[in-house]
Design an enzyme around this catalytic site. Structure first.
Site, mmCIF file in Angstrom:
data_model
loop_
_atom_site.group_PDB
_atom_site.id
_atom_site.type_symbol
_atom_site.label_atom_id
_atom_site.label_comp_id
_atom_site.label_asym_id
_atom_site.label_seq_id
_atom_site.Cartn_x
_atom_site.Cartn_y
_atom_site.Cartn_z
ATOM 1 C CE1 TYR A 72 12.985 -19.614 -46.344
ATOM 2 C CE2 TYR A 72 12.592 -21.081 -48.202
ATOM 3 C CZ TYR A 72 13.441 -20.280 -47.482
ATOM 4 O OH TYR A 72 14.753 -20.122 -47.876
ATOM 5 C CE LYS A 97 14.281 -16.794 -48.502
ATOM 6 N NZ LYS A 97 15.357 -15.798 -48.317
ATOM 7 C CG ASP A 140 15.300 -8.276 -35.444
ATOM 8 O OD1 ASP A 140 15.102 -8.615 -36.634
ATOM 9 O OD2 ASP A 140 14.408 -8.374 -34.570
ATOM 10 C CB VAL A 141 17.274 -7.377 -41.055
ATOM 11 C CG1 VAL A 141 18.778 -7.611 -41.132
ATOM 12 C CG2 VAL A 141 16.508 -8.685 -41.186
#
Length: 259
Positions: free
Chosen positions: A156, A160, A65-66
């Site tokens: 989102y 980004k 899990d980053v």
């Protein structure tokens, strides 16, 4: 491509979609990869399938899990033990929480923890290993969604957009170490997740999605992308063929953002 054969990469989210296509391309070019992915089943299956095709143990998997710094430290250490070092990093892991202003605190925290902090943590802990080797290359997966407005995509798109500018800042900070940092910004990609969404929510197969004016029609080439088309751009930026490119946000979007 020059600079992939014999090199060692960590690919987060490397067991599915774009990440898997990147892993496959790295191996096809003679490189080695550590898959850091949260999905145990996909990770193990991907390793078996890619190594079987390559005829060698070119890929390993470490459940990661980053957003958990200790997990990132673990996968970096495992990569060094398995392969001897780290030359390249591809930050592909992401969560897709598409919400507008109604997003909850929990939704905001989860998407920012994975999509922004997760990439930053992987860079933080991979860079010292790259410094010991005198150079390195990092590719962050951003999105055209970080450069445009889309209805109901606030969460989102914000993450980004952060990745796009984080890439520039990292490139500036790491240039003196011989470490290049770039981002790939895909258009709509026809991967398993998108296929499920289009079939379940919109009742469309790929041909229908490609011909729809608000999906494929938003791209100059009139279609969505295969994951392998995005992977080709990622591996190019990793390679020595892109030795004079850093701080770049490469659009791989069939002209979407030019329209």
């Amino acid at each position: 491509m020059r600079g992939i054969n014999g090199k060692i990469a960590v690919v987060t989210g490397g067991a599915q979609g774009i990440g898997r296509a990147v892993t496959e391309r790295i191996v096809a070019e003679g490189g080695n990869a550590m898959i850091a992915d949260s999905n145990m089943d996909h990770g193990k299956r991907t390793v078996d399938e890619i190594n079987g095709q390559a005829g060698r143990a070119a890929v390993c998997f470490h459940p990661t899990d980053v957003a958990d710094e200790s997990a990132v430290i673990d996968v970096i250490g495992r990569t060094v033990r398995e392969f001897g070092g780290i030359d390249q990093l591809v930050n592909c892991a992401a969560v897709f929480i598409m919400r507008g202003i109604e997003a909850t605190v929990e939704e905001w925290r989860r998407i920012m923890d994975v999509n922004i902090m997760g990439q930053a943590l992987c860079v933080k802990h991979a860079v010292p290993e790259m410094r010991t080797r005198g150079a390195g290359s990092i590719v962050n997966i951003a999105s055209i969604s970080g450069h445009i407005a889309q209805p109901g995509y606030l969460t989102y798109n914000a993450t980004k957009a952060a990745v796009a500018n984080m890439t520039r800042c990292m490139a500036m900070d790491l240039a003196c170490d011989g470490i290049r940092v770039n981002a790939v910004n895909p258009g709509t990609v026809w991967n398993k997740n998108n296929e499920r969404y289009h079939r379940a929510e919109l009742g469309m197969n790929r041909a229908q999605a490609d011909s729809h004016p608000e999906i494929g029609g938003k791209h100059m080439l009139g279609r969505t992308a295969d994951p392998e088309e995005i992977a080709a751009a990622v591996v190019f930026l990793l390679s020595d063929e892109a030795s004079y490119i850093t701080g770049e946000n490469l659009m791989v979007d069939a002209g979407y953002t030019a329209m």
